[in-house]
Design an enzyme around this catalytic site. Structure first.
Site, short mmCIF file in Angstrom:
data_model
loop_
_atom_site.label_atom_id
_atom_site.label_comp_id
_atom_site.label_asym_id
_atom_site.label_seq_id
_atom_site.Cartn_x
_atom_site.Cartn_y
_atom_site.Cartn_z
N THR A 44 0.83 -1.20 0.00
CA THR A 44 0.00 0.00 0.00
C THR A 44 0.86 1.26 0.00
O THR A 44 0.55 2.25 -0.68
CB THR A 44 -0.93 0.00 1.23
OG1 THR A 44 -1.73 -1.18 1.17
CG2 THR A 44 -1.81 1.23 1.27
N HIS A 70 2.02 1.84 -3.41
CA HIS A 70 0.97 2.41 -4.26
C HIS A 70 0.85 3.92 -4.02
O HIS A 70 0.65 4.69 -4.96
CB HIS A 70 -0.39 1.75 -3.97
CG HIS A 70 -0.44 0.30 -4.32
ND1 HIS A 70 0.22 -0.23 -5.41
CD2 HIS A 70 -1.07 -0.75 -3.72
CE1 HIS A 70 0.00 -1.53 -5.47
NE2 HIS A 70 -0.76 -1.87 -4.46
N ARG A 125 10.67 -16.33 -2.81
CA ARG A 125 9.51 -16.37 -1.92
C ARG A 125 9.20 -17.80 -1.50
O ARG A 125 8.80 -18.05 -0.36
CB ARG A 125 8.31 -15.76 -2.62
CG ARG A 125 8.45 -14.25 -2.79
CD ARG A 125 7.25 -13.67 -3.50
NE ARG A 125 7.12 -12.26 -3.18
CZ ARG A 125 6.03 -11.53 -3.41
NH1 ARG A 125 4.97 -12.09 -3.97
NH2 ARG A 125 5.98 -10.26 -3.08
#
Lengths: 342, 342, 342, 342
Positions: free
Chosen positions: A40, A43, A199
């Site tokens: 976030t 963003h 990952r």
């Protein structure tokens, strides 16, 4: 004090001095020690469409943090100076149907710190005392990431886990946490899936029974570990349309799908065959149950059942926020932390 | 074939030859390998009041077992000779409200093998195919005790375990299993309580966070591990009146009590203060959910999440049933097993 | 202002002038219109053992009420003068495990108005805004008794009602409300039981399928209406030991018992046969879920699904509190209301 | 005997003589009285893509029926000749994970009568006794449509109904049943929506609070009846993509969507905004819970809480199957019934 600020519309962040936050009678003032950096934040930094529509600069970023209480508002009785704490970053209305029935995480009047009001990428933050949780022995580094861990706890523990075959699609930080939580909560097996081998290595460290790239091996692993039934629980943490279809396909008849990843745009779904004929249940996950999820986290962390630290891959000082965001953008990072105070 | 028989009313068992059991079109015939010995077998052997009122001799004892299928009834399609299996010993009507809504374990027309019809302390037993479960890799020694393990699974997994502080009162074999299951299912802590130090040693082996004799140390442990809240879940496995009052007292406000131990006679309970003002939920546990509990057991055992073998303390050949019962009567035993075939 | 006061230890109440209550920034001041009188008020008036141990005179009695907001505290944003409201009388801590996980009704730090602090048998009462609920069209007479109705809603709606045979033992006001709620929520049949024919007449008015005195006719009715299975749900609202045993006996295998009535002293219970072998679930009910129960009440009342007024039998002015208590003591009353303001 | 037969691939049905069905030891033979006609029968008659892929002619159609037992298999103990019965038309394997854990309705080996084996549009049908339910006072006309009513019961009663605002999208026969069931189960309000005014008239007869064509009036009704919160439960019974988006939009934050209508093809769904940010739960409904749903139906029907007959609009003799199908195809019909025997 020093803070990371979205100063105006458009891409970019600045590190600059801002006034220490004012705090009211029902608030506490917290000196921030660590803060988690999140997609976030990226963003907002990049000023994507969502950010442009929601964020009103100037605003201090950051919604994941821990720190020490340095001031206590006049009407606050349950905290005192010097306590180490973290906080729920959703500040909710407290009066609506959702808030009044244990679903404050979907209050429509929610204000999120670091998005709708000043956040935690700063030396100090003021928080309503109701949102603050004592760490009571949880290290501040872990305390700083209880917000995204809480998303994972919410995702995993609203399904029936003991004895279940759990498939986690997307092994970013929250997916990696979900892997560890499902394992700690008694899953029969946890299969982590991601396109990125770094990952997958983190998912393995967090306790995945298998960590695989998308493809036939995933199907084979699900079938083998579930006696051919399919996954009891699928946690969709990627937002990728292909993963959604995998979720529907690999769930067993009567299984449960937890949706946390956010697809960007509409995804065509064959509800008849993918959902209805399979008798699936689908649950949309947002935020953390206030405060059931926080209680559960405290139990798992203090009881030593779950340790998120293997998924922390990067630590930066506040000034290096751009490096922190670059690490996230690379897709290789686990959890990224800012070290702000001590 | 050789079998352990309650030959007539009154105390005592005999080991004698009996005919191999007949089996119908919907049955399978199983050569018994191992069988578990249980307090119920002791009650029948000693011919206590319950046994005298229920058992109609002559009957072959034994309701916990595993073995190999040697014959398959004409209408049975899902099994074949040579498969290793265990079975649910409650043979239910299949038609009543309970049977039709997932509660066959409390069917009022239940017939229990080794109690109401010939059981498993014998070289062979005939079972309806519906009650039979494939071991699929679970060792026959473990398969033989899935009936009492199932009581423990039913007790533990009908409560919310991940993150909970679980108190197990009574660490006989089923209590020890409950300790291990709660730990495997993500309890924040499991506290085992018993008057017998040998049983506490078994509880520790099975994963108890603490194993304690009744007294102030139990209260202290519950308070410490639950941040002063009390136990989220209490599994009462002893049937002792004092343990019942401990259960009510040590459960947190809003906690859950699972009653498996059978008190012999009425216990005075102060419902107002012990139950109602605390907002408790109490659940009476009997048998195993048919067949949800069996599915869960398969998952925990095959996934390596739970191993009951540390709680197996004695093994005897069929002929030494009296020694097996003596071991149970001593109060020191964990699980006691008869080795019948191979 | 005029108020009904427990002036000191020992039996008796006085009606006298007291100062208007002070109210804080987070409170509203309410002019009381109607107030419900309850068995608890009788216990305080008579100064029974419970009252002597808990109540610290002088205190204004009364915990069930409705009224009009006449003043609004400085930090209260969601109410304004002139609104008609009722309130939850349990003032809870907001910070404990129970408060934080939707179980504030069993917060251990609860303060009850009219018991632990000044209550509603007065011209005015100050209440924290968090506890206040807008009536939004519900008549104030009904609003005044939403506290005891809430006990009944909590009792009934925490069980599975649609299609169930519901047995209500004890048809005082809360029992009568429970009858009506169960009928409105889709019970297949509701059987009300009481020793008092006047109360049975009220239960019938509230929608009981049958209203019976204890005895074989109750057993016959339960069996007939449940196809011989027994009651799916038993609401024990009497506190009588004989009713408790009826509850266990008349519940079906796998049924649910909701305990609201408060037995005075320990009751011997044969847990083995009455609870465990039947696979029962028992739930201790206290207060109202905050605020799920209130939301449900609003829905039933505003939707016209439930009207409590047939159970209101007596109305008195504030000065006649002794007559109101005498009506309750007689055992013949339904709900008794004080008319205080307008 | 006379039967309605899909004789070979391609459109059309024939009414012709076929042999009386054989029945096995575990079966009963039933003389059919009434049978329900369903959209599925229309699909088979018209030989749409689904039918062409699944149905293997020749097959007798019909999966909804009631009748009288005229023969009883050798091993059937719970039925006798002369009993009036209906039956679950899904014949399941009984051994899979789904069958063993109360989810037989999604058994992957299900055989459906009238689709995968000979069905009920005939003078006689043989059924496994396990699938047969005694009517016990329910009229045979109602018994004949308990299969589609069961879909509606399954849809409605797997959501929390008492006090809820329920939105039913699509008021065909199953939607109309859902309206009536939700009203009987204590919904605060039931809003029925359909494009066809004749169907809305049926929904009103079945108890809809409001019956509306799609458009702003639906939004307004939901908002008004839910205090602006949105529908607690949406039953999507139409399969129309526009209705799906309405379902997501009109559900409240934290609401539940039950999907029964079958969209033909993929529907683009904006999961982020339509599902995840709203915290919705979605459940795919197929068939009837075996046999919990049947038990619930018995209770609602025998208790007089629900009467499906206002939704029955057409009755035809077996020979007029083409007229029956034409009535369904018109879109104006409620439930259509064949009168076969008596």
């Amino acid at each position: 004090m020093k803070a990371i600020v979205k100063a105006g519309p458009g891409p970019g962040l600045v590190v600059r001095d801002v006034p220490k936050p004012a705090f009211g009678a029902a608030d506490v003032l917290i000196r921030v020690r660590h803060a988690g950096v999140c997609g976030t934040d990226l963003h907002i930094a990049e000023w994507n469409q969502w950010a442009a529509g929601r964020v009103k600069p100037p605003v201090v970023l950051g919604h994941e943090f821990s720190g020490e209480i340095v001031e206590v508002g006049a009407s606050v009785t349950e905290f005192r100076k010097g306590e180490l704490v973290t906080a729920e970053g959703h500040i909710i209305c407290g009066h609506c149907l959702q808030c009044r029935t244990g679903n404050g995480h979907i209050c429509q009047k929610t204000q999120i710190i670091g998005v709708d009001r000043d956040g935690a990428f700063a030396e100090f933050i003021a928080m309503p005392a109701t949102n603050v949780m004592r760490l009571d022995g949880i290290p501040t580094e872990i305390g700083a990431i209880m917000d995204p861990m809480g998303n994972a706890f919410h995702t995993v523990l609203t399904a029936e886990i003991p004895g279940s075959v759990v498939l986690v699609l997307g092994c970013g930080p929250i997916g990696c946490f979900a892997v560890g939580i499902a394992a700690a909560a008694g899953a029969r097996a946890v299969i982590g899936v991601d396109v990125n081998p770094k990952r997958l290595a983190l998912a393995t460290k967090m306790g995945a029974t298998k960590a695989l790239t998308p493809g036939p091996a995933v199907t084979a692993a699900v079938q083998e570990l579930s006696e051919g039934n399919g996954a009891d629980v699928v946690c969709e943490m990627s937002g990728a349309p292909s993963a959604l279809h995998d979720a529907f396909r690999l769930a067993r008849y009567g299984g449960r799908i937890q949706l946390l990843g956010l697809p960007s745009g509409a995804v065509p779904i064959d509800l008849t065959n993918e959902v209805i004929f399979k008798g699936l249940t689908i649950y949309g996950v947002i935020g953390r149950k206030m405060y059931e999820t926080w209680h559960q986290m405290g139990r798992f962390l203090r009881g030593g059942r779950f340790d998120p630290r293997p998924a922390i891959t990067h630590r930066f000082p506040l000034e290096r926020i751009d490096d922190a965001l670059a690490a996230i953008k690379s897709g290789d990072a686990g959890k990224v932390i800012l070290e702000i105070g001590s």
